[in-house]
Enzyme design. Structure first.
Site, short mmCIF file in Angstrom:
data_model
loop_
_atom_site.label_atom_id
_atom_site.label_comp_id
_atom_site.label_asym_id
_atom_site.label_seq_id
_atom_site.Cartn_x
_atom_site.Cartn_y
_atom_site.Cartn_z
N ARG A 1 3.44 1.94 10.51
CA ARG A 1 2.83 2.19 9.19
C ARG A 1 3.89 1.96 8.12
O ARG A 1 4.83 2.74 7.99
CB ARG A 1 2.27 3.60 9.12
CG ARG A 1 1.44 3.86 7.86
CD ARG A 1 0.76 5.21 7.95
NE ARG A 1 -0.23 5.22 9.00
CZ ARG A 1 -1.49 4.79 8.88
NH1 ARG A 1 -1.90 4.30 7.73
NH2 ARG A 1 -2.33 4.84 9.90
N GLU B 1 -4.40 -0.82 15.75
CA GLU B 1 -5.38 -1.65 15.04
C GLU B 1 -4.66 -2.81 14.37
O GLU B 1 -3.74 -2.61 13.57
CB GLU B 1 -6.13 -0.79 14.01
CG GLU B 1 -7.15 -1.57 13.19
CD GLU B 1 -6.66 -1.83 11.78
OE1 GLU B 1 -6.57 -3.03 11.42
OE2 GLU B 1 -6.36 -0.87 11.06
N SER C 1 -9.32 -5.41 11.01
CA SER C 1 -10.62 -4.81 10.68
C SER C 1 -11.48 -5.92 10.09
O SER C 1 -11.08 -6.58 9.13
CB SER C 1 -10.46 -3.68 9.66
OG SER C 1 -9.97 -2.51 10.27
N ARG D 1 1.74 -4.83 13.49
CA ARG D 1 1.36 -4.29 14.80
C ARG D 1 1.20 -5.38 15.85
O ARG D 1 1.39 -5.11 17.03
CB ARG D 1 0.10 -3.43 14.65
CG ARG D 1 0.36 -2.19 13.80
CD ARG D 1 -0.91 -1.48 13.44
NE ARG D 1 -0.63 -0.38 12.51
CZ ARG D 1 -1.56 0.27 11.83
NH1 ARG D 1 -2.84 -0.08 11.95
NH2 ARG D 1 -1.23 1.25 11.01
N ARG E 1 0.84 -1.20 0.00
CA ARG E 1 0.00 0.00 0.00
C ARG E 1 0.87 1.25 0.00
O ARG E 1 1.71 1.43 0.88
CB ARG E 1 -0.90 0.02 1.24
CG ARG E 1 -1.85 -1.17 1.32
CD ARG E 1 -2.74 -1.12 2.54
NE ARG E 1 -3.51 -2.35 2.67
CZ ARG E 1 -4.35 -2.60 3.68
NH1 ARG E 1 -4.50 -1.71 4.64
NH2 ARG E 1 -5.02 -3.73 3.72
#
Length: 421
Positions: free
Chosen positions: A273, A345, A348, A387, A258
């Site tokens: 990130r 996070e 999801s 994470r 990404r």
């Protein structure tokens, strides 16, 4: 994709959903084009029907020895009109189809309205660990076994390089996740391509909205996958499944890529990130009436792993402004990172209902009436490693710089109880 008839019949509801999701879809333009298309289609059909009648008249007049030149001129004029109307209809259709792809999925009714600050707390698990020393962040603990400088030299910023025990821990997490979901949670493992075409990316809703965040291979117009959701969900694109085939439950490990062009200013230290990371994805295709239960099932499967890792976490229901473009409802699992002193996070879990299925044409045939309907698609991270890696290292750290290996990971780390970096 939303059904055009639904947009036509529920225009204000769709406009409100677009606003609540902070999207930029022009619903009024879509409705105007829809009306124009139906009007133009009617004109096209009328002229074509008249042309057929006149064409038959030519044959009849020839048999009777009557003059046909004037009728042939009429048919020729109609052919030109049909050609013009067809071109106009094509232009309207192309613009309408493109605009329909900009309309986000409708948030489920129980999703809170607002931005990230309106995300709803659902539950949490276990207490945060208390330390007799000041906990350090993962990049300090791991040292140069997480080599960000050499990763940047080889590729660029945001491409970490793992080596030694950091690489071993990363591999252990991936294998543990896969074994848990396949052997305990009933998922079928897949190994999909890591590169997909534009149609596949559009099918799950990444395109056109998120194209600037994707890594594109221009020559073939291919894309590096941002998540295994894309190839795995599209596995059944343009297929009709039997009701007895559902639910379909797949899991897949892939690297994910990404660009995240819109993430400037966000936390970028260490593994928080990055542009390339590893993830095990869970995907389900269900009958519409079963998707709410499936959402809870996927969430429970992801939570089970975090619990076995003995990490403090909370589950949040995302508000409308924090939902993805394609999601109707999403739960986030956020683990506590003691060194960073913040929640991260790690999963999801989303129910897209029939939004992706309409785009990718994934359908099933019902047993009771033999009619064909769209499936509901769902997915969730089970889990993403960066994470989780951070949370494991920071939660299980010891004062001497080693970490205590959570019992569930020990079989994947040569039964070691401690790991040094």
């Amino acid at each position: 994709m939303l059904d055009l008839k639904f947009i036509r019949d529920n225009a204000e509801t769709v406009k409100q959903a677009v606003s609540n999701k902070n999207a930029a879809a022009d619903v009024d333009r879509i409705l105007a084009l829809d009306e124009a298309k139906r009007t133009k289609q009617y004109e096209f059909d009328q002229v074509r029907a008249q042309q057929k009648i006149k064409s038959k008249e030519i044959g009849s007049r020839k048999k009777q020895g009557l003059e046909v030149e004037s009728v042939m001129e009429e048919v020729s004029a109609m052919a030109e009109a049909i050609k013009q109307l067809g071109a106009e209809l094509g232009e309207i259709t192309n613009e309408l189809d493109a605009l329909l792809l900009t309309v986000p999925n409708l948030p489920q009714e129980d999703v809170p309205v607002g931005g990230e600050e309106n995300n709803a707390f659902i539950r949490e698990w276990c207490d945060k660990r208390e330390f007799a020393f000041e906990p350090r962040e993962h990049q300090e603990i791991c040292g140069d076994t997480l080599d960000f400088k050499r990763g940047a030299k080889i590729t660029g910023s945001g491409f970490p390089l793992y080596r030694g025990n950091a690489a071993l821990l990363e591999r252990a997490l991936i294998n543990y996740f896969l074994d848990k979901h396949v052997l305990k949670h009933g998922y079928t493992e897949m190994k999909p391509p890591f590169i997909v075409n534009r149609k596949t990316m559009t099918g799950t809703g990444q395109l056109p909205k998120l194209e600037e965040d994707m890594y594109r291979i221009e020559t073939e117009d291919f894309f590096l996958i941002p998540t295994a959701e894309v190839p795995v969900t599209n596995f059944h694109a343009e297929e009709i499944l039997g009701e007895n085939d559902l639910p379909v439950k797949y899991c897949a490990y892939t690297p994910c890529f990404r660009r995240e062009a819109g993430s400037y200013g966000k936390e970028t230290r260490g593994l928080h990130r990055v542009h390339q990371f590893n993830k095990v994805e869970l995907v389900q295709l269900t009958c519409p009436e079963d998707s709410a239960e499936a959402l809870e099932s996927i969430t429970a499967s992801a939570e089970a792993i975090v619990q076995e890792l003995r990490l403090h976490y909370r589950v949040m229901k995302l508000a409308t402004g924090d939902l993805s473009f394609a999601s109707a409802i999403t739960y986030d699992i956020e683990v506590w990172a003691p060194g960073a002193k913040r929640y991260l996070e790690v999963s999801s879990i989303s129910n897209f209902k029939d939004f992706q299925a309409r785009r990718a044409s994934i359908r099933y045939r019902r047993n009771d009436d033999n009619k064909v309907d769209f499936v509901h698609t769902l997915n969730g991270s089970g889990l993403a490693t960066p994470r989780i890696f951070v949370a494991v290292v920071e939660t299980w750290q010891n004062e001497d710089g080693s970490i205590t290996v959570p019992p569930c990971l020990r079989p994947y780390l040569q039964n070691r109880e401690r790991l040094e970096f």
